[in-house]
Each structure stands twice: as structure tokens, then as C-alpha cells.
Scaffold this active site. Structure first.
Site, PDB file in Angstrom:
ATOM      1  N   HIS A  76      81.060  31.891  97.747  1.00  0.00           N
ATOM      2  CA  HIS A  76      80.298  32.493  98.849  1.00  0.00           C
ATOM      3  C   HIS A  76      78.953  31.791  98.967  1.00  0.00           C
ATOM      4  CE1 HIS A  76      78.839  35.450 101.660  1.00  0.00           C
ATOM      5  NE2 HIS A  76      80.006  36.053 101.623  1.00  0.00           N
ATOM      6  N   TYR A 206      72.672  41.340 106.273  1.00  0.00           N
ATOM      7  CA  TYR A 206      71.432  42.094 106.110  1.00  0.00           C
ATOM      8  C   TYR A 206      70.951  42.514 107.496  1.00  0.00           C
ATOM      9  CZ  TYR A 206      71.237  40.001 101.420  1.00  0.00           C
ATOM     10  OH  TYR A 206      71.514  39.605 100.137  1.00  0.00           O
ATOM     11  N   PRO A 298      68.625  46.383  93.118  1.00  0.00           N
ATOM     12  CA  PRO A 298      69.818  45.655  93.569  1.00  0.00           C
ATOM     13  C   PRO A 298      69.603  44.820  94.820  1.00  0.00           C
ATOM     14  CG  PRO A 298      69.987  47.954  94.193  1.00  0.00           C
ATOM     15  CD  PRO A 298      68.736  47.837  93.346  1.00  0.00           C
ATOM     16  N   LYS A 302      70.548  40.528  90.959  1.00  0.00           N
ATOM     17  CA  LYS A 302      70.135  39.771  89.782  1.00  0.00           C
ATOM     18  C   LYS A 302      70.551  40.410  88.463  1.00  0.00           C
ATOM     19  CE  LYS A 302      67.848  36.644  92.127  1.00  0.00           C
ATOM     20  NZ  LYS A 302      68.376  35.273  92.235  1.00  0.00           N
ATOM     21  N   TYR A 393      67.455  32.781  95.577  1.00  0.00           N
ATOM     22  CA  TYR A 393      68.526  33.716  95.890  1.00  0.00           C
ATOM     23  C   TYR A 393      69.701  33.553  94.916  1.00  0.00           C
ATOM     24  CZ  TYR A 393      71.699  36.347  99.046  1.00  0.00           C
ATOM     25  OH  TYR A 393      72.555  37.269  99.610  1.00  0.00           O
TER      26      TYR A 393
END
Length: 396
Positions: A76, A206, A298, A302, A393
């Protein structure tokens, strides 16, 4: 090993940190015992995060722990932001260091790690709850436990690895003043949802909306994770399925981008976005890893990745000490891991500011909304900002 000791290392918790650690110790001839309060069957259904960073995958591959995710994990590398000003995508796999995630549900990874450990002769005691860790300042700490039948018991070791989360026995057993806890409540609450529905877009979604954040994260071809910002104090079951889907449609702007694939919600949880860090991550013979060491919100996935990294560091240090009488790695463990933890905390905090209106006495306000819009515009148009985003990221 001393005859009065149960194992050289007792590991509390059979999550990613505890099981990676136990596998590495087992592979290097260290006698290790894992204590897990849940039954084995429950571990296979305990859904958690599913985004594994490139570095995490390398660790698992390096130690022969990646067979399952290589067969069934999905690469991904794209995220999509939906805002009032329009939508944009980032192919972060082609930015920064050129790294991507592997999507592999945590319960599947845990099942893989557990099977491998047991097949190699490792020891796991299920249904055994660690109550406290005592004698931390000695060479023979002990873990008091509640046995599966409810009787009290104890396990003694040379070292104890606390991988049992923020509410586990490891944290509870730290003497007052032994560590410093740095904590932050971000003032944001999510309704976490696991839907029996195929993903509705081929990216992490998002959605930034005046009514609050909404998120879309694929888990498998038939399961999707959603997040929906809600008021603090909301109960997990207080919203009907129809209301949840309608709100997701609204915030993710389904009229503009296409409808969401609906399905039954098989799991709900209310998550207050909080973060904390304990310093140091060692007290005497007790070491902390995973959520026991630091809780990361969250917002940037991580937690599990830090857990695997910390487990590898701790395994190498324990092997060096127990097999080669070299304590340097154990002495450096805390500082080494905290560097990664604080880096993850900083980026997660930045993501919260990117995706949510500020709460509390400082917001929300048109000024803060303007700052957020400017951050999103910069991420949409600036290659240097995109490279920075991609590196942090995926990085740990």
C-alpha cells in the site's frame, strides 16, 4: 539457569512486541516464558492495527518471521485527502525514501508469531494474568500471577520484559518516582469501526470536514476499518448503523466521490486520542516495550511498528548480556528506543493537527481552521513537504 528460576526471561503479553521478542530469544537459545492473560483463541480475533512500515517488514524478514505477511499482505502506498477545497492523492511510495506500507491485520501477524514460537518449542502460558512484578532491583525479579484456576502463583527470572500495554502489570509495578510519564490528551475522540464491507477506495482515506474527521483504511478485500470523530463521552453503541453510515457518507463526501460499500459493523470501540511516554524504559531488571513503554495515538499507525522495533533492540541486548556477559546493549536500550518514540510522537501529533479542528480553550476558531487549510494546501502543492510527509508517514 538457577534452579529456582522459571526462565531466564519472562515476557508479559503476547502481542507483537512480546512475541517478536520471544521468538528472537528462543532462536538464540534463551529460555523464555510468555505470560498472556487471554486465551489463545481470543488472540486470533483481537483486531488491532494493520499497517506495517517498511522497516518493520525488514525486521520480520531478517528473523524469518514474515512468511504469512509475504503470502497474504498487500502493498500500500497511496493516501487520499478529501477536504472542502477538493480532494488530492499522494503516492507516498514514490516520495521521500520510496517506501510503502504492507497491510496485514495485526491478529494475523500475532497468529503467525505465536504458531512459530510454539512450533520451535517456546513456552506460552495462556489465561495467566500477571498481577505485579516484584524485586525489580535484584538479579531475580519475580512476577506474581493469577493462575487460570484463580490461584495465586509466581514466576521468577533474570529479566522481565513488560510488553503488556499501558494498563498492564509492568507499568503498575514501577515504584513511585522511578520513571517520568509525559502525557498528552489531544482532546479528540474517534469511534473506531470494523465493517464487513470491501474497501470503498484504493487508498487510505482522510476526510477533513466541518462536522469532524472521518477515515477509511482497508484491512482485507472484505473488511474495512473506519474512524469517525465524535463527542467525548460517546458510547460505542449509541449510534445506529444507519446513522454511522450516513455520517461517513457525508464526511467522506460520497455524493462527490462515489458511495461507500456498506456492511455490518462487527466491532466498535471509542478511542480517546491520548499519548504518553515513559522515561526511562528500564527499572532494574524490568524493561518496557510496546504500549507499556509509550502510547502513541492511532493517527499515524505507529504503535505496532514501534513495538516490533523495540522488541528487536531488546532481544539483541538480552542475548548479548545473557550469552556474552555484555550489558552495554541493555544500558543503552532506553535511550535508543526513545529516539524513535519521540519521532513517532511528533509526527502523530502533527497528523492530529492536520486532520482535526483544535479543541479546548484554544479552538476551534477561524484562525486555527486557516492554519489547517494552509497545511493541507502545502501538502497538496509542495514537493518538499510531500517528501517530508512520506518519510515520516512510513518511517519509524
Amino acid at each position: 539457569m538457577n534452579g529456582s528460576m522459571t526462565a531466564e526471561v519472562v515476557v508479559l503479553g503476547a502481542g507483537p512486541a512480546g512475541l517478536v521478542l520471544a521468538n528472537l530469544l528462543q532462536d538464540n537459545g534463551i529460555d523464555c516464558l510468555v505470560l498472556e492473560r487471554a486465551e489463545r483463541a481470543h488472540l486470533r480475533t483481537r483486531a488491532r492495527a494493520g499497517f506495517l512500515a517498511a522497516h518493520t517488514v525488514r525486521i520480520l524478514e531478517r528473523h524469518g518471521l514474515a512468511a504469512g505477511l509475504r503470502r497474504h499482505g498487500q502493498a500500500h502506498s497511496t493516501c487520499e485527502f478529501r477536504t472542502e477545497a477538493g480532494s488530492f492523492r499522494l503516492d507516498y511510495g514514490g516520495l521521500g525514501r520510496g517506501e510503502r506500507h504492507t497491510v496485514y491485520p495485526q491478529q494475523l501477524l500475532v497468529a503467525d508469531l505465536l504458531t512459530r514460537l510454539l512450533e520451535a518449542g517456546g513456552r506460552v502460558e495462556f489465561g495467566t494474568e500477571a498481577v505485579a512484578v516484584v524485586d525489580l532491583d535484584t538479579d531475580h525479579p519475580a512476577v506474581t500471577v493469577r493462575e487460570p484456576d484463580g490461584r495465586p502463583g509466581h514466576r521468577r527470572a533474570r529479566y522481565v520484559a513488560g510488553c503488556d500495554g499501558r494498563h498492564g502489570a509492568a507499568r503498575r509495578s514501577l515504584p513511585p518516582g522511578a520513571v517520568r510519564r509525559h502525557a498528552c490528551d489531544h482532546g479528540v475522540t474517534w469511534l473506531g469501526l470494523l465493517a464487513e464491507a470491501p474497501p470503498s477506495l484504493d487508498a487510505v482515506g482522510y476526510a477533513v470536514h466541518a462536522r469532524g474527521f472521518a477515515g477509511h483504511m482497508a484491512r482485507t478485500d472484505e473488511i474495512t476499518r473506519y474512524y469517525l470523530q465524535c463527542e467525548r463521552g460517546t458510547r460505542a453503541g449509541s449510534w445506529s448503523e444507519e446513522r454511522v453510515w450516513d455520517e461517513l457518507d457525508l464526511r467522506m463526501r460520497a455524493k462527490e466521490h462515489g458511495p461507500l460499500h456498506r456492511g455490518r459493523f462487527v466491532q466498535r470501540a471509542v478511542v480517546d486520542l491520548e499519548s504518553d511516554v515513559l522515561e526511562p524504559l528500564r527499572h532494574g531488571s524490568l524493561f518496557l516495550a510496546g504500549d507499556a513503554a509509550a502510547l502513541v495515538s492511532p493517527s499515524a499507525a505507529k504503535g505496532a511498528n514501534l513495538a516490533v522495533l523495540e522488541a528487536e533492540h531488546l532481544a539483541h541486548a538480552l542475548i548479548a548480556d545473557l550469552r556474552h556477559d555484555d550489558p552495554d546493549g541493555l544500558d543503552a536500550y532506553s535511550a535508543r528506543c526513545l529516539t524513535h518514540i519521540w519521532r513517532a510522537q511528533e509526527f502523530s501529533h502533527w497528523m492530529i493537527g492536520l486532520l482535526h479542528r483544535p479543541s479546548g480553550p484554544d479552538g476551534p476558531s477561524p484562525f486555527h481552521d486557516g492554519l489547517r487549510d494552509s497545511r493541507l494546501a502545502s501538502l497538496r502543492t509542495s514537493r518538499s513537504r510531500q517528501d517530508w510527509f512520506a518519510e515520516h508517514y512510513v518511517g519509524v
